[in-house]
Design an enzyme around this catalytic site. Structure first.
Site, PDB file in Angstrom:
ATOM      1  N   GLN A 507      -8.840  -1.915 -14.725  1.00  0.00           N
ATOM      2  CA  GLN A 507      -9.060  -1.646 -16.146  1.00  0.00           C
ATOM      3  C   GLN A 507      -8.191  -2.604 -16.959  1.00  0.00           C
ATOM      4  OE1 GLN A 507      -7.282   1.721 -18.444  1.00  0.00           O
ATOM      5  NE2 GLN A 507      -9.387   2.516 -18.469  1.00  0.00           N
ATOM      6  N   TYR A 590      -5.768   2.011 -28.244  1.00  0.00           N
ATOM      7  CA  TYR A 590      -5.241   0.691 -27.921  1.00  0.00           C
ATOM      8  C   TYR A 590      -6.023  -0.365 -28.719  1.00  0.00           C
ATOM      9  CZ  TYR A 590      -2.768   3.348 -24.393  1.00  0.00           C
ATOM     10  OH  TYR A 590      -1.972   4.278 -23.771  1.00  0.00           O
ATOM     11  N   ARG A 732      -5.204  14.023 -12.873  1.00  0.00           N
ATOM     12  CA  ARG A 732      -4.148  14.906 -12.366  1.00  0.00           C
ATOM     13  C   ARG A 732      -4.443  15.497 -10.990  1.00  0.00           C
ATOM     14  NH1 ARG A 732      -3.988  15.358 -17.875  1.00  0.00           N
ATOM     15  NH2 ARG A 732      -1.940  15.162 -18.852  1.00  0.00           N
TER      16      ARG A 732
END
Length: 784
Positions: A507, A590, A732
């Site tokens: 990524q 971002y 997670r």
């Protein structure tokens, strides 16, 4: 936890603010406002617990007035009633109509799923049973009587139980204290009945010239069924139903759903066309006044939980008042116990409500997949749960989907461009903040290597930064030097050699205004402690992320060109490093995400303003990267499908953004949400971001990767088989268990090609034995 009733500042209207409540001890004198199931059952339980209590219930309507027909209760709720009041349970048991099947009728085909275990009875009969119980116990029931003013009740009674429904006058009078949030939804519906008993819970879809209508129907006695007709508001208006008298619109509905009704008529009971209201309150008690049932919360009728929640509220309130020495403590305990349960139910109800609002999106699904999608719409019924209820039906859905015999949906392969993934599990990008000067080290090798050995079809790196200034923290990994590329090559070679069949993707991103911050565990999004260590930030517009954040510089045209070159250089290094897939990070606030959101892009040049203009630079970067990225390797794009903030990116915008990237060659859209602005208000919950991916997939046909609180293999199977997503990215769960996918295969008894145990791990391919798990004890048990 809300403030205690005793210490809370008085709120309300008029004299309400001056009320001095009775002492906060165990209540001996109780007022109940509202004679629905919740209010009646609370009164009966509280009187049974203490026969000396003085309990008065007010209901403005007559005893036999009711505005619905049938009531559905779950076995769990019935079990609670059985333990708390066997007399009521016995009366209900004798009245219930039980059935197991659900029929879904769509485009002339009927699909039946069994094993669902419903129990229903007439709402009027339920009220009669509860009224009789209250009379026998000595509750003072006052029908056709308006309750006295609330400020008076709160002075004269130890406890006021407000069970006065969705339009609660009590909640309105103390709105400042309870903090209600009420949302009107867009579908119209009407409660009706038919004079015959269906043999199953029936969902039927009618595609009319004016739009889609749906029927929800179920039996509630040997000779009667509840029938709800629902449709979007615009369909209701276009069809002319909005212009008809109720009697005429009821006759029109009977004609539209004539096959389901066998040509029989429908009847109403003061019925009217309604829109559903979701009620949420910040607090459920105020001094000695407490809300229960619809006054406190509502859940859409399509999951049948309104009466269930009200009855369970009454059970919990009675138990807490028995267990705690003061009313104050009991009301705190009641809310603490019930709020998580209600929140979970409301999330399921919202998912179900939205599914029916968006039903046209699913009409062209294969017939069995459509039925499975409907059955699992709330996420409470899942693939595994449905397989246990009706293995034959579930197997037929899997065959239609293309699952090989004995293969769970999550282990079916999927093709992204030229890349074949062996299963539908993705290790989601997770920032590790463990690089040194942007170089991934042994930690990254072990971290990503372990998850590749763990069986996932695709392992994604964290956001890999395209320049030193594009890092989030000093610990972020990069691809802006050849040394970094060589370090990544070591990792991709390990994955390809030691975990054959696994793919690894990179990524690429730039931090934009969210850069130059501390490591996550040292202070997430906080600037570096030494000002000398911070580097200058750039962004679409000079807007700091939050108070105390560095203000970035708005990018100039020449700087935009330089950043575009940084992305292409990083992409070329990524190709040489051996990555199978490249994802462009256009989410989470971002740099590229900052161009997309109207909250962070205030430019007045060609790169700001309309959505098309805000898309311009991210698409330019995508095109430049696609140009240098090998043709046989796919590119995906991660987006934030909503900013969870007023004025930000909307779901409609997300669909348009996804279409734009797909038109430029994106093989899939990785659908995340939020993290764009610091004052966001996400609606967290299990798989809470999936509806955005589902919408993009349904409206565009573009493959999607879903992410966000997808935590179980059952979730993955359910979402994939229902057609709501193509791939599921889990974060997670993979931190908790690097071998999550292998363990999912073992727990399902799957040993096929969709997952492979490394030879050294094969001895651990069977799940270990576990100890006994005892069932929870009944919430309230009283002697007969």
């Amino acid at each position: 936890m809300p403030p205690s009733p005793r210490s809370a500042r008085p709120h309300g209207r008029g004299s309400e603010a001056r009320v001095t409540a009775r002492p906060q001890k165990r209540p001996g004198k109780i007022a109940v406002i509202g004679g629905g199931p919740g209010g009646l059952y609370a009164a009966a339980l509280l009187k049974r617990l203490d026969p000396d209590r003085e309990i008065t219930l007010w209901e403005r309507n007559a005893p036999d007035d009711t505005f619905g027909f049938g009531v559905v209760l779950s076995d769990e709720t019935l079990g609670g009633i059985e333990h708390a009041d066997p007399v009521v349970y016995a009366a209900l048991r004798d009245e219930f109509v039980r059935w197991d099947d659900i029929d879904i009728v769509h485009r002339g085909a009927r699909h039946t799923s069994g094993g669902h275990g419903f129990a229903a009875l007439g709402r009027r009969r339920l009220l009669e049973i509860l009224q009789d119980r209250c009379h026998r116990l000595g509750v003072d029931l006052r029908f056709r009587t308006q309750a006295p003013p609330l400020d008076r009740l709160r002075v004269e009674y130890d406890l006021v139980v407000a069970a006065d429904g969705v339009r609660s006058a009590t909640r309105t009078a103390c709105a400042d204290a309870f903090g209600p949030h009420i949302e009107e939804h867009r579908n119209r519906y009407i409660w009706l009945a038919a004079d015959f008993a269906l043999d199953a819970f029936r969902f039927e879809i009618a595609e009319t010239a004016h739009g889609v209508m749906q029927l929800h129907a179920y039996p509630y006695s040997d000779g009667e069924s509840t029938v709800i007709v629902e449709m979007r508001d615009e369909v209701w208006r276009a069809s002319g139903l909005a212009d008809l008298e109720v009697r005429e619109s009821v006759a029109a509905c009977a004609k539209i759903f004539g096959d389901a009704l066998g040509g029989r008529a429908l009847k109403s009971n003061d019925s009217s066309w309604l829109t559903f209201r979701t009620v949420v309150n910040d607090r459920w008690s105020h001094g000695n006044c407490v809300l229960i049932g619809d006054a406190a919360h509502t859940a859409h009728f399509s999951i049948g939980s309104g009466t269930k929640l009200a009855v369970e509220d009454a059970l919990a309130l009675a138990a807490c008042l028995e267990e705690h020495p003061t009313t104050e403590a009991a009301l705190r305990a009641y809310e603490a116990e019930r709020r998580p349960v209600v929140a979970s139910t409301q999330r399921a109800a919202r998912a179900s409500l939205q599914w029916f609002e968006d039903l046209p999106r699913y009409l062209d699904q294969p017939p069995r997949q459509f039925a499975f999608n409907l059955l699992t719409r709330s996420r409470r019924v899942t693939h595994d749960n449905l397989r246990l209820r009706d293995a034959r039906f579930t197997a037929s859905v899997e065959r239609e989907f293309g699952c090989p015999e004995g293969t769970p949906p999550m282990f079916t392969p999927f093709r992204l461009g030229g890349l074949r993934l062996r299963n539908r599990v993705v290790v989601s990008p997770m920032d590790m903040y463990a690089a040194v000067d942007g170089v991934p080290g042994d930690f990254h090798l072990v971290h990503l290597g372990a998850r590749a050995l763990g069986g996932a079809g695709l392992i994604m790196t964290e956001m890999v930064c395209v320049s030193p200034e594009g890092r989030i923290t000093p610990g972020c990994a990069g691809l802006y030097t050849d040394g970094q590329a060589a370090a990544w090559r070591r990792i991709t070679e390990f994955v390809h050699t030691r975990a054959p069949g696994a793919a690894i993707g990179v990524q690429l991103g730039h931090s934009g205004r969210k850069g130059s911050t501390r490591l996550m565990w040292e202070g997430i999004d906080e600037p570096l402690p030494d000002p000398a260590d911070n580097w200058p930030l750039v962004a679409a517009s000079p807007i700091p992320y939050k108070k105390g954040s560095q203000t970035p510089t708005g990018l100039t045209p020449s700087q935009l060109s330089n950043i575009r070159d940084q992305f292409t250089s990083a992409a070329e290094r990524a190709a040489r490093a051996g990555f199978d897939l490249l994802e462009l990070h256009c989410a989470h606030g971002y740099l590229l995400s900052g161009f997309l959101s109207p909250l962070t892009n205030h430019r007045d040049d060609a790169y700001g303003g309309s959505l098309a203009a805000r898309l311009r630079f991210p698409l330019e970067v995508f095109d430049a990267v696609r140009e240098v990225w090998p043709d046989d390797r796919p590119m995906t794009v991660r987006i934030s499908a909503t900013d969870w903030a007023e004025g930000g990116t909307t779901a409609e915008d997300a669909v348009a953004i996804a279409r734009a990237f797909a038109a430029h060659g994106a093989a899939a859209i990785d659908v995340s949400t939020g993290q764009v602005v610091a004052d966001e208000r996400p609606a967290y919950g299990r798989s809470y971001q999936v509806p955005y991916a589902d919408r993009i997939r349904g409206e565009t046909g573009i493959p999607v990767i879903s992410v966000g609180a997808i935590s179980s293999w059952d979730d993955v199977n359910s979402l994939v088989l229902a057609g709501r997503t193509d791939l599921c990215a889990l974060a997670r769960p993979h931190l908790y268990d690097p071998h999550w996918t292998l363990h999912a295969a073992a727990e399902q008894g799957y040993t096929g090609e969709g997952v492979g145990w490394p030879d050294p791990y094969r001895a651990g391919s069977r799940p270990p034995q576990t100890g006994r798990l005892d069932a929870p004890k009944p919430r309230l048990v009283l002697p007969s």
